[in-house]
Design an enzyme around this catalytic site. Structure first.
Site, PDB file in Angstrom:
ATOM      1  CE  LYS A  13      -2.079  -1.102   3.870  1.00 52.98           C
ATOM      2  NZ  LYS A  13      -1.333  -2.361   4.137  1.00 52.98           N
ATOM      3  NE  ARG A  88      -4.623  -0.905   9.872  1.00 56.34           N
ATOM      4  CZ  ARG A  88      -3.523  -0.526   9.225  1.00 56.34           C
ATOM      5  NH1 ARG A  88      -3.486   0.599   8.560  1.00 56.34           N
ATOM      6  NH2 ARG A  88      -2.483  -1.284   9.237  1.00 56.34           N
ATOM      7  NE  ARG A 127       7.792  -2.353   6.237  1.00 60.07           N
ATOM      8  CZ  ARG A 127       6.481  -2.221   6.390  1.00 60.07           C
ATOM      9  NH1 ARG A 127       5.759  -1.637   5.443  1.00 60.07           N
ATOM     10  NH2 ARG A 127       5.885  -2.681   7.456  1.00 60.07           N
ATOM     11  NE  ARG A 160       6.263  -0.125   9.955  1.00 59.47           N
ATOM     12  CZ  ARG A 160       5.158  -0.118   9.235  1.00 59.47           C
ATOM     13  NH1 ARG A 160       5.133   0.524   8.069  1.00 59.47           N
ATOM     14  NH2 ARG A 160       4.069  -0.724   9.645  1.00 59.47           N
ATOM     15  NE  ARG A 171       1.987  -4.759  11.052  1.00 61.94           N
ATOM     16  CZ  ARG A 171       3.070  -4.557  10.281  1.00 61.94           C
ATOM     17  NH1 ARG A 171       4.245  -5.022  10.660  1.00 61.94           N
ATOM     18  NH2 ARG A 171       2.959  -3.889   9.167  1.00 61.94           N
TER      19      ARG A 171
HETATM   20  P1  AP5 Z   1       4.934  -1.615   1.804  1.00 59.29           P
HETATM   21  O1  AP5 Z   1       4.607  -0.791   0.603  1.00 59.29           O
HETATM   22  O2  AP5 Z   1       5.684  -0.960   2.918  1.00 59.29           O
HETATM   23  O3  AP5 Z   1       3.608  -2.362   2.339  1.00 59.29           O
HETATM   24  P2  AP5 Z   1       2.352  -1.807   3.116  1.00 59.29           P
HETATM   25  O4  AP5 Z   1       1.135  -2.490   2.565  1.00 59.29           O
HETATM   26  O5  AP5 Z   1       2.345  -0.311   3.129  1.00 59.29           O
HETATM   27  O6  AP5 Z   1       2.681  -2.409   4.545  1.00 59.29           O
HETATM   28  P3  AP5 Z   1       2.554  -1.774   5.983  1.00 59.29           P
HETATM   29  O7  AP5 Z   1       3.240  -2.769   6.896  1.00 59.29           O
HETATM   30  O8  AP5 Z   1       3.066  -0.374   6.035  1.00 59.29           O
HETATM   31  O9  AP5 Z   1       1.035  -1.800   6.194  1.00 59.29           O
HETATM   32  P4  AP5 Z   1       0.305  -1.804   7.494  1.00 59.29           P
HETATM   33  O10 AP5 Z   1      -1.068  -1.581   7.027  1.00 59.29           O
HETATM   34  O11 AP5 Z   1       0.534  -2.986   8.370  1.00 59.29           O
HETATM   35  O12 AP5 Z   1       1.038  -0.617   8.319  1.00 59.29           O
HETATM   36  P5  AP5 Z   1       0.620   0.883   8.628  1.00 59.29           P
HETATM   37  O13 AP5 Z   1       1.845   1.688   8.572  1.00 59.29           O
HETATM   38  O14 AP5 Z   1      -0.567   1.308   7.854  1.00 59.29           O
HETATM   39  O15 AP5 Z   1       5.761  -2.899   1.304  1.00 59.29           O
HETATM   40  C1  AP5 Z   1       6.261  -3.860   2.221  1.00 59.29           C
HETATM   41  C2  AP5 Z   1       7.651  -4.342   1.748  1.00 59.29           C
HETATM   42  O16 AP5 Z   1       7.496  -5.040   0.513  1.00 59.29           O
HETATM   43  C3  AP5 Z   1       8.665  -3.220   1.473  1.00 59.29           C
HETATM   44  O17 AP5 Z   1       9.948  -3.651   1.849  1.00 59.29           O
HETATM   45  C4  AP5 Z   1       8.600  -3.021  -0.058  1.00 59.29           C
HETATM   46  O18 AP5 Z   1       9.835  -2.528  -0.586  1.00 59.29           O
HETATM   47  C5  AP5 Z   1       8.286  -4.430  -0.522  1.00 59.29           C
HETATM   48  N1  AP5 Z   1       7.473  -4.458  -1.735  1.00 59.29           N
HETATM   49  C6  AP5 Z   1       6.378  -3.685  -2.017  1.00 59.29           C
HETATM   50  N2  AP5 Z   1       5.865  -4.008  -3.227  1.00 59.29           N
HETATM   51  C7  AP5 Z   1       6.650  -5.023  -3.708  1.00 59.29           C
HETATM   52  C8  AP5 Z   1       6.641  -5.790  -4.910  1.00 59.29           C
HETATM   53  N3  AP5 Z   1       5.714  -5.607  -5.853  1.00 59.29           N
HETATM   54  N4  AP5 Z   1       7.585  -6.738  -5.071  1.00 59.29           N
HETATM   55  C9  AP5 Z   1       8.537  -6.945  -4.109  1.00 59.29           C
HETATM   56  N5  AP5 Z   1       8.616  -6.241  -2.953  1.00 59.29           N
HETATM   57  C10 AP5 Z   1       7.673  -5.296  -2.756  1.00 59.29           C
HETATM   58  O19 AP5 Z   1       0.122   0.733  10.149  1.00 59.29           O
HETATM   59  C11 AP5 Z   1       1.028   0.445  11.196  1.00 59.29           C
HETATM   60  C12 AP5 Z   1       0.262   0.411  12.518  1.00 59.29           C
HETATM   61  O20 AP5 Z   1      -0.324   1.708  12.780  1.00 59.29           O
HETATM   62  C13 AP5 Z   1      -0.916  -0.564  12.594  1.00 59.29           C
HETATM   63  O21 AP5 Z   1      -0.506  -1.867  12.959  1.00 59.29           O
HETATM   64  C14 AP5 Z   1      -1.787   0.107  13.673  1.00 59.29           C
HETATM   65  O22 AP5 Z   1      -1.281  -0.136  14.966  1.00 59.29           O
HETATM   66  C15 AP5 Z   1      -1.614   1.580  13.369  1.00 59.29           C
HETATM   67  N6  AP5 Z   1      -2.636   2.083  12.419  1.00 59.29           N
HETATM   68  C16 AP5 Z   1      -2.399   2.628  11.187  1.00 59.29           C
HETATM   69  N7  AP5 Z   1      -3.548   2.978  10.604  1.00 59.29           N
HETATM   70  C17 AP5 Z   1      -4.536   2.658  11.491  1.00 59.29           C
HETATM   71  C18 AP5 Z   1      -5.953   2.766  11.453  1.00 59.29           C
HETATM   72  N8  AP5 Z   1      -6.598   3.262  10.364  1.00 59.29           N
HETATM   73  N9  AP5 Z   1      -6.649   2.339  12.518  1.00 59.29           N
HETATM   74  C19 AP5 Z   1      -6.037   1.830  13.603  1.00 59.29           C
HETATM   75  N10 AP5 Z   1      -4.687   1.701  13.706  1.00 59.29           N
HETATM   76  C20 AP5 Z   1      -3.951   2.110  12.647  1.00 59.29           C
END
Ligand code: AP5
Length: 213
Positions: A13, A88, A127, A160, A171
């Protein structure tokens, strides 16, 4: 246009969101990035969010919804938005509908990125993220030119804290239980839901999203 990027942790994402928002001149509204910035700055919101994030749990809806509403209120009314990691939960999605309606907006598209858990676990274990500019790398699939250093701004890359194996597992469970029901929530809205495979090269996936949009 108001677009939601939905999908499990590690599906890409953030990677796709940055490219899409840049290409379309949309605001990239990542709730994870906003929370991490608050943690770095030591704000009350950041301190409160830390315990949930480190455990791989969701931060309470009321904190997240208030944060998103503040961000939307501060934006020009005609600015497109890409929501990354929000909503979410069903209550967050309901609150977003109300907030957008108040601003004469609505959810135009929901892009769902999909990949199997083994792919997600491998991506998250490799990552490395830039705490300064938000660039994302992967030691296996997309390494930086100089190990541990951001290609874009030169800052030291970090692993992270919530990317350790136990937290990643939680997660994924939290996603299945609390976020996946949003697919049903939006599925009934005609022409809104776009399901895109989250595997392949970053460019292939980006092209898939652009073609579907
Ligand atoms: P990346 O693009 O970083 O993936 P992502 O889907 O953004 O993963 P996240 O872990 O950031 O998502 P998340 O939803 O768990 O975390 P968030 O920060 O929102 O890609 C991942 C890896 O793969 C990278 O190394 C990249 O280089 C690689 N990659 C990407 N595409 C690729 C491809 N095509 N081929 C090969 N490699 C590839 O949330 C974190 C925390 O915040 C949550 O756990 C929660 O505690 C809190 N939080 C955030 N939003 C909310 C909400 N709305 N409500 C409640 N709590 C929330």
């Amino acid at each position: 246009m108001n677009v939601i990027l939905l999908g499990p942790p590690g599906v890409g994402k953030g990677t796709q969101g940055v490219l899409l928002a840049e290409g379309k001149s949309w605001k990239h509204l990542s709730t994870g990035d906003i929370l991490r910035a608050n943690r770095r700055e030591g704000t009350p919101l950041g301190q409160e969010a830390q315990k949930y994030m480190d455990a791989g749990e969701l931060v309470p809806d009321e904190l997240i919804v208030a944060m998103v509403k503040d961000t939307l209120a501060a934006m020009p009314s005609d600015q497109g938005v890409l929501f990354d990691g929000f909503p979410r939960t069903v209550p967050q999605a309901e609150a977003l509908d109300v907030a957008l309606e108040d601003l004469n907006r609505n959810v135009d598209r929901v892009v769902v990125l999909e990949a199997d858990d083994d792919v997600l676990v491998k991506r998250l274990s490799g990552r490395r993220s830039c705490p300064d500019c938000g660039s994302v790398f992967n030691v296996y699939m997309n390494p930086p030119a100089l190990e541990g250093t951001c290609d874009k701004c030169g800052a030291d890359l970090v692993h992270r804290p919530d990317d350790n194996p136990e937290t990643v597992q939680n997660r994924l469970t939290v996603y299945a239980e609390q976020t996946e029901p949003l697919i049903r929530f939006y599925e009934g809205r005609e022409g809104v839901m776009l399901k895109i495979p989250g595997v392949g090269s970053v460019e292939e996936i980006q092209n898939g999203i652009l073609a579907a949009l």
